[in-house]
Design a protein around this motif. Sequence first.
Motif, PDB file in Angstrom:
ATOM      1  N   THR A 293       2.320  -3.132  -4.565  1.00  0.00           N
ATOM      2  CA  THR A 293       1.596  -3.876  -3.521  1.00  0.00           C
ATOM      3  C   THR A 293       1.549  -5.347  -3.910  1.00  0.00           C
ATOM      4  N   PRO A 294       1.629  -6.258  -2.957  1.00  0.00           N
ATOM      5  CA  PRO A 294       1.855  -7.676  -3.266  1.00  0.00           C
ATOM      6  C   PRO A 294       0.796  -8.285  -4.194  1.00  0.00           C
ATOM      7  N   PHE A 295      -0.464  -7.863  -4.038  1.00  0.00           N
ATOM      8  CA  PHE A 295      -1.492  -8.524  -4.835  1.00  0.00           C
ATOM      9  C   PHE A 295      -1.963  -7.661  -6.007  1.00  0.00           C
ATOM     10  N   LEU A 296      -1.072  -6.798  -6.471  1.00  0.00           N
ATOM     11  CA  LEU A 296      -1.426  -5.873  -7.538  1.00  0.00           C
ATOM     12  C   LEU A 296      -1.920  -6.598  -8.777  1.00  0.00           C
ATOM     13  N   GLY A 297      -1.206  -7.647  -9.143  1.00  0.00           N
ATOM     14  CA  GLY A 297      -1.524  -8.310 -10.387  1.00  0.00           C
ATOM     15  C   GLY A 297      -2.817  -9.100 -10.346  1.00  0.00           C
ATOM     16  N   ASP A 298      -3.181  -9.572  -9.172  1.00  0.00           N
ATOM     17  CA  ASP A 298      -4.259 -10.537  -9.035  1.00  0.00           C
ATOM     18  C   ASP A 298      -5.609  -9.903  -8.776  1.00  0.00           C
ATOM     19  N   VAL A 299      -5.582  -8.749  -8.179  1.00  0.00           N
ATOM     20  CA  VAL A 299      -6.822  -8.198  -7.658  1.00  0.00           C
ATOM     21  C   VAL A 299      -7.260  -7.025  -8.516  1.00  0.00           C
ATOM     22  N   GLU A 300      -8.400  -7.229  -9.112  1.00  0.00           N
ATOM     23  CA  GLU A 300      -8.940  -6.224 -10.032  1.00  0.00           C
ATOM     24  C   GLU A 300      -8.950  -4.834  -9.376  1.00  0.00           C
ATOM     25  N   TYR A 301      -9.456  -4.799  -8.095  1.00  0.00           N
ATOM     26  CA  TYR A 301      -9.578  -3.510  -7.417  1.00  0.00           C
ATOM     27  C   TYR A 301      -8.234  -2.805  -7.337  1.00  0.00           C
ATOM     28  N   GLN A 302      -7.214  -3.591  -7.002  1.00  0.00           N
ATOM     29  CA  GLN A 302      -5.883  -2.998  -6.818  1.00  0.00           C
ATOM     30  C   GLN A 302      -5.371  -2.386  -8.121  1.00  0.00           C
ATOM     31  N   ARG A 303      -5.667  -3.068  -9.216  1.00  0.00           N
ATOM     32  CA  ARG A 303      -5.192  -2.540 -10.503  1.00  0.00           C
ATOM     33  C   ARG A 303      -5.902  -1.239 -10.850  1.00  0.00           C
ATOM     34  N   GLN A 304      -7.185  -1.194 -10.522  1.00  0.00           N
ATOM     35  CA  GLN A 304      -8.019  -0.061 -10.886  1.00  0.00           C
ATOM     36  C   GLN A 304      -7.868   1.123  -9.930  1.00  0.00           C
ATOM     37  N   ALA A 305      -7.347   0.818  -8.742  1.00  0.00           N
ATOM     38  CA  ALA A 305      -7.384   1.836  -7.692  1.00  0.00           C
ATOM     39  C   ALA A 305      -6.715   3.120  -8.141  1.00  0.00           C
ATOM     40  N   THR A 306      -7.428   4.215  -7.876  1.00  0.00           N
ATOM     41  CA  THR A 306      -6.845   5.483  -8.271  1.00  0.00           C
ATOM     42  C   THR A 306      -6.833   6.404  -7.061  1.00  0.00           C
ATOM     43  N   GLY A 307      -6.001   7.358  -7.077  1.00  0.00           N
ATOM     44  CA  GLY A 307      -5.895   8.282  -5.959  1.00  0.00           C
ATOM     45  C   GLY A 307      -4.451   8.674  -5.828  1.00  0.00           C
ATOM     46  N   LYS A 308      -4.279   9.852  -5.326  1.00  0.00           N
ATOM     47  CA  LYS A 308      -2.931  10.420  -5.230  1.00  0.00           C
ATOM     48  C   LYS A 308      -2.001   9.563  -4.377  1.00  0.00           C
ATOM     49  N   TRP A 309      -2.594   8.934  -3.339  1.00  0.00           N
ATOM     50  CA  TRP A 309      -1.729   8.263  -2.371  1.00  0.00           C
ATOM     51  C   TRP A 309      -1.762   6.745  -2.485  1.00  0.00           C
ATOM     52  N   VAL A 310      -2.449   6.242  -3.470  1.00  0.00           N
ATOM     53  CA  VAL A 310      -2.552   4.784  -3.575  1.00  0.00           C
ATOM     54  C   VAL A 310      -1.176   4.164  -3.803  1.00  0.00           C
ATOM     55  N   HIS A 311      -0.879   3.153  -2.999  1.00  0.00           N
ATOM     56  CA  HIS A 311       0.393   2.407  -3.090  1.00  0.00           C
ATOM     57  C   HIS A 311       1.594   3.322  -2.910  1.00  0.00           C
ATOM     58  N   ARG A 312       1.408   4.239  -2.009  1.00  0.00           N
ATOM     59  CA  ARG A 312       2.534   5.133  -1.711  1.00  0.00           C
ATOM     60  C   ARG A 312       2.745   5.199  -0.188  1.00  0.00           C
ATOM     61  N   VAL A 313       3.884   5.766   0.177  1.00  0.00           N
ATOM     62  CA  VAL A 313       4.164   5.937   1.602  1.00  0.00           C
ATOM     63  C   VAL A 313       3.448   7.187   2.100  1.00  0.00           C
ATOM     64  N   ILE A 314       2.693   7.016   3.183  1.00  0.00           N
ATOM     65  CA  ILE A 314       1.989   8.161   3.754  1.00  0.00           C
ATOM     66  C   ILE A 314       2.491   8.408   5.174  1.00  0.00           C
ATOM     67  N   PRO A 315       2.376   9.636   5.640  1.00  0.00           N
ATOM     68  CA  PRO A 315       2.896   9.930   6.983  1.00  0.00           C
ATOM     69  C   PRO A 315       1.868   9.617   8.072  1.00  0.00           C
ATOM     70  N   SER A 316       2.352   9.093   9.185  1.00  0.00           N
ATOM     71  CA  SER A 316       1.476   8.919  10.349  1.00  0.00           C
ATOM     72  C   SER A 316       2.306   8.952  11.608  1.00  0.00           C
ATOM     73  N   SER A 317       1.905   9.806  12.508  1.00  0.00           N
ATOM     74  CA  SER A 317       2.703   9.911  13.742  1.00  0.00           C
ATOM     75  C   SER A 317       2.357   8.805  14.723  1.00  0.00           C
ATOM     76  N   THR A 318       1.413   7.921  14.370  1.00  0.00           N
ATOM     77  CA  THR A 318       1.125   6.800  15.287  1.00  0.00           C
ATOM     78  C   THR A 318       2.068   5.627  15.041  1.00  0.00           C
ATOM     79  N   VAL A 319       2.890   5.736  14.015  1.00  0.00           N
ATOM     80  CA  VAL A 319       3.812   4.626  13.744  1.00  0.00           C
ATOM     81  C   VAL A 319       4.844   4.537  14.866  1.00  0.00           C
ATOM     82  N   ALA A 320       5.005   3.302  15.393  1.00  0.00           N
ATOM     83  CA  ALA A 320       5.938   3.130  16.499  1.00  0.00           C
ATOM     84  C   ALA A 320       7.274   2.635  15.999  1.00  0.00           C
ATOM     85  N   ALA A 321       8.306   2.879  16.770  1.00  0.00           N
ATOM     86  CA  ALA A 321       9.642   2.442  16.370  1.00  0.00           C
ATOM     87  C   ALA A 321       9.827   0.972  16.710  1.00  0.00           C
ATOM     88  N   GLU A 322       9.013   0.142  16.083  1.00  0.00           N
ATOM     89  CA  GLU A 322       9.071  -1.289  16.348  1.00  0.00           C
ATOM     90  C   GLU A 322       9.108  -2.049  15.030  1.00  0.00           C
TER      91      GLU A 322
END
Length: 1397
Positions: A293-322
């Motif tokens: 993620t672009p601000f990984l290095g700068d933002v304390e929260y981003q570095r600490q963030a934990t979770g299976k899906w953090v900074h990963r591609v997740i599925p969503s059927s609302t994504v439009a082909a645009e």
Amino acid sequence: MIKQVQANYNPAELEKRVREHWANAEVYRKTKELRASGPNFYFVDGPPYTTGAIHLGTSWNKTLKDTYIRYRRMQRYNVRDQPGYDMHGLPIEVKVEQSIGVKTKKEIEEYGIDRFVSTCKQFAMDFQKRMTEQFKELGVWMDWDTPYLTITSQYVEAAWWTLKRAYDKELLAPSNRVLSWCPRCETALAEAEIEYRDEKDPSIYVRFPLKDDESTSLLIWTTTPWTLPGNLAVAAHPDLRYAKVRLSSAEGDETVIVLESLVEQVGELGGYEGYEVLDLIEGDDLIGMEYITPFLGDVEYQRQATGKWVHRVIPSSTVAAENTGLVHIAPGHGPEDFELGKEFGLEPFCPVDETGRFTKDLPVRYAGMSVKEANKHIIEELKERKLMYSVGTLTHRYGHCWRCDSGIIYRNTTQWFLKITQIKNLMLEEIEKIHWTPDWAGSSREYDWTVNARDWCISRQRYWGIPLPVWTCQCGETKVVGSITDLESGNGYRKDMELHRPWIDAVTFKCPRCSKQMRRVPDVLDVWFDSGVATWAQLGFPRSRAEFDRWWPCKWITEAHDQTRGWFYSQLAAGCIAFDRAPYEAVLMHGWVLDPNGQPMSKSRGNVIEPEKVIKDYGADALRFYLMRTNAPWEDTSFQWEGVKNARKTLNILWNVVNFATTYMSIDSFEPGSVSLEGLKAALRPEDRWMVSRTEKMKGEVAKFLNSYELHKACRIMEDFVLEDLSRWYVRLIRDRMWSEKGDLDKLAAYKVLHEALLSLTKVMAPFCPHITEEIYQHIDGSLESVHMLDWPGADTTRLDERLDQSMATVQELVDLVTKARQSRNIKLRWPMKRVVVRAANNDSMEVMKQLESVILSQANVKVIEYIPPGQEWGEIVLNAEPNPNAIGKVYRQWASKIAVLLKSRPAKQIRDCIEKGSYSLGIEGQMIKIEPNMVSFTSSLPPDVEGVKFSGGDLYMDFEITQEIEAEGFARELIRRIQQMRKDIKLNVEEYVRVEVKASAKLIEFFRVWHDHIMSETRCRQLEFVDSPKGDHTASWEVEGEKLHVSLTSLHFKQAMDELLTINGLSQDGALALIEAGHRSLTDLRPLSEEQIGNVPGLPKADVKKISHYLERADEAIVPSKDAAKPQGGMAKEALVPFLLRVPRMNQVKADMLYEAGYDSIDKIKAASKEDLRKVKGMGEKTVDEIVAYASKGGFEATIKCEGCGALVPPDKMTCPSCGARVSIESLVEEEDKGGAHKPALAPEAELERSFTYLIKEEKAERSYQLFEKALAKGMKGFCVTRNYPLKIKAKWNLGETPILWLSNVGKESSIRPKDLEKLSVSLEQFLAQSEGGVILLDGLEYLITNNNFLTVLRLVQSLRDQVAINRSILMLVLNPSTLDAHELNLLEKEVDATI
RNA sequence: GGGCCCAUAGCUUAGCCUGGUUGGAGCGCCCGGCUGAUAACCGGGAGGUCAAGAGUCCAAAUCUCUUUGGGCCCA
């Protein structure tokens, strides 16, 4: 009683007067009382927001409401009509912030919440008052004295009760969510509070390098760079196919992952020329891919963030082909992102504070910076770090705060929600039960909005609003207050305390669980919620149930289409929460008033048109009529001044018709109640029956369209009725009848029908145009205090006559055709037409024509109508047989020409008849010649001067043959017109005399001789001669109808001499002319003449001779006016007076005696007495006194009454008819009398007018003046009347004998004087004064002179007349309508006269 | 981007649901009339590719679809 209306429709004055009448007589209150026992109709006013003056849309809204309230009342409903005002909320806070010069919540708190809230309240109250005044100006009748205000404790309590209900049903709960937020107002916003408009934003494509392969990036697209620090995931559509692609250009290449279908587009955007698809990846297979993620290095929260899906591609059927097909997800910055985050265990990280600035969660270079500002820095930084793939700008619709217009942001906070999603199904069911007009307002719009509705965030972090009634404790305990009673147990509660912030914040409760202090959640409610509870809050529910049980639910509401998300919705939601149902049963959704170019009006556009301006120029009725007439209520109306002007014109024509009607009806003292249409049946002409039928039809249609809310159609029906049926047709048809003998049944029938039509129209129009209809009603009926108290008139279908209606349409068509033909032949309507021939299409249509023949004769100005029965030919049509030589020649060669000759010589009709049956035979030289149909054709030709045309009743032939008589008259008129044109051309004074020489053909001269005198009098011509070469000041040649006319015109220059000579008092016009023609053109010329010489002037009337000598002798004698004569004191015998008194309504013998004994021993004394005076007499009640005064002021003591039984006249001192002995009934006059209010004329203090006096008589309409004048004449005084009324009308109304009447008019007849010509007027008057020692002059219409000249000039005239009057021991009565002058002018006038009456 | 509504003469509009001679009005414009409703009133005339395109039909302003423009409400 029929009273004549003012000649001109002046809406400003009329509407003011009508509203005064309503106020003075308390008509609104009485109307409501009248309907109090009717079926209940609960109408609820959608409360306008008190933040500015009303606009045209509000005017339309209130007009619609008023119209239906009035209509329902006429239908006898007991309508609840409490108006409301929406007075809380941010808009007012924003205005107050501006006025006290603060910008942030911090500053408000420094200023003091109490002061701030008090100012808000004051602001709202001020506007509430202002708006109320404006609504009244529109003529809206609502309960203005007791409106419902959303800021009262009663109202707040109702809102609290509703929230408590919600809480108890678990529909109210706090929730942590991402919501739209206004960074300026520092508060959450509901969907309804966001307005979208186009805005330019950055459009950036950013590389998110894959963790496992940094040379490959996911490409994401966003318009909000500032959300990137909050990025926690990227969404891809699992069912779409993505591509890993190498993009290349001369400058290098790179590898990205985007949606397969967008590769080319993305490549171009990045400036790449070529691409190579390295791999195709199903969206499914992208899931779980990890990126940096672009601000990984700068933002304390981003570095600490934990979770299976953090900074990963997740599925969503609302994504439009645009764009790239990959969506950057920041759960703290978007509602959808938040929902996805919840699903995938991503926390709503939100490094933005309530003012829209980054928090310290971000590095120092961003902390404290507003997100908008941060955008460009982030873009720069991403460029530097080579993460930026492409930068552009995009114009898209972006949400803004509805009040302060700041761009919204999304933040993650805890707010209180109404769980609409849980009651959505109920709401949708309720929408289907409601009656919507138009139906798509409900079935499509409201339904659609509700289907998409989300939970409603009702908490706001502000000050001026209904406080959220929620108290919480640290331990998690929550208490919701549902009433003031609930509040009473709290600490800090005071009885009748102010329930707003900050006062309410002082109330605390002891926590039932942990005993600690519970404090109120400091939020206030979303103001949109306030009005949602209006239907029960205004009834005082829940505090009291009685009103609620009586009225609820609401029967009908009407608001504009923007309320789909507003009041329609908020009420529906609140109703479903509180009562499990919609609180209203029917809705009329109306449109907006747009500016003349179809744009919404707004201050920022600068295109606002203020209703006040429209009302000032055209009147409230015209505005109302325009708004309702122009469009269907549910469509937007683009405002047009022309439209309002037009509406006013329609009302003006209606006014003119009423003026016409009341003029004659009042002269004849027509009593509509004394006759019935049924009684007059035999006297009704077909056109009368037609009008009756039209009237009933109109009533029915107006009602029909009112019921279907098609007000525009209802208005058009009324408009057509006024313009087409009344003004352009019926009035035209009956005009001649108005001049027949009094008491003539034929006239009476026309009166009755016209009256019925006007009264019906007035009733059905009353809801639409409440002022003008009131005024009309009071003049043509007035039996109730208001037209709005009448019952709605049902259409009497037995009076409908469709066939007659149809017939009249045919006749109108026929008349139109004649008019048209006349016009195209240039034959004026005043030239009578010889005849028309109607060949009826069928028997029916012939009957129709015959039935309405008199209408055709008069309207088409035709001498004769001839009828040809259906199926027959008109005998005068000439049928010609045209042989076809070609066809004949083929068969009969050498005989062809002979056959042709024979065919032409035989009767064409006979030939045609035979051919139609088969064939026609001729005999030539012993041969039988058979004529086939193709050998001959037929043409028909009309007689000369006849024009034929088809119309719906058959064929019409118009015979334009001009007979000698028609021609003579026509040409005479042509000559007159030409001479008058020539007078105009040389700008001759209209009163100048001329000499005319005419050269024309012998035929024309013959005609002119017939009309010689007429031509002379019409053109002020003293000498009319027919010569060979006309000479004069001005010559002209004309070509008229093929005839040549040479005319010369010479001014005789009499005008100046006339003016001078006419200063001789009493000299007649003819006398002056005679003198001039004898060469005596000035006073100096006359001086040397002896009386004998004067007597010898040819044509000089004897009377004038005397006057001239008199004048010459008198020179400059001055006579001192005597003003000191005592006023008469005429007492009457009791026996004589009492019979007069007994005619007063409510009077009896005892009361009459008492009056007499109290010293009222003459009619004049009684007339002079004020109400207060009379009240002092023992036994006189208030009502009796009112009756006496009303009776006296209406001239009751002088008036005869028509006996209902036999029609004989009953003198004013008799109670029984001298002829048949029937007792007369006297109706109360008081109600009518009260109506005028302010302008009650002062009563004449004396019956006798004093010689040498000049009186100023103040009367709205000259009545009393004429009575006094009549009396003076009756005593043998010579009279002279000057009036702006038509002289014949005056003569018809008053018994003035041979009294000369001078007409103030611009018409320019001999008996008239132009109102501007004061000089001539004063000459005439002085002349009269000089010639009749001790005459009486009635000058009626002083205001007319004033408006045509200027006040001071008229004042000078009055002064000079007054002196003359005093000298000649005469009487001058100046009649003035006092309402036409301002007080100052009136004062000046009064000073100049000897007495004011 | 979606839902709903709207589009007819220079302007405001009727007709559209239920297809059928020549698409009606009002205002404005031009011309005329009247002068007893008169700070009025009346008549006549010019002015229309029925937003554009396609389809259905013997026939479309009208029914269907697409496009364009406008309004409201939402994403």
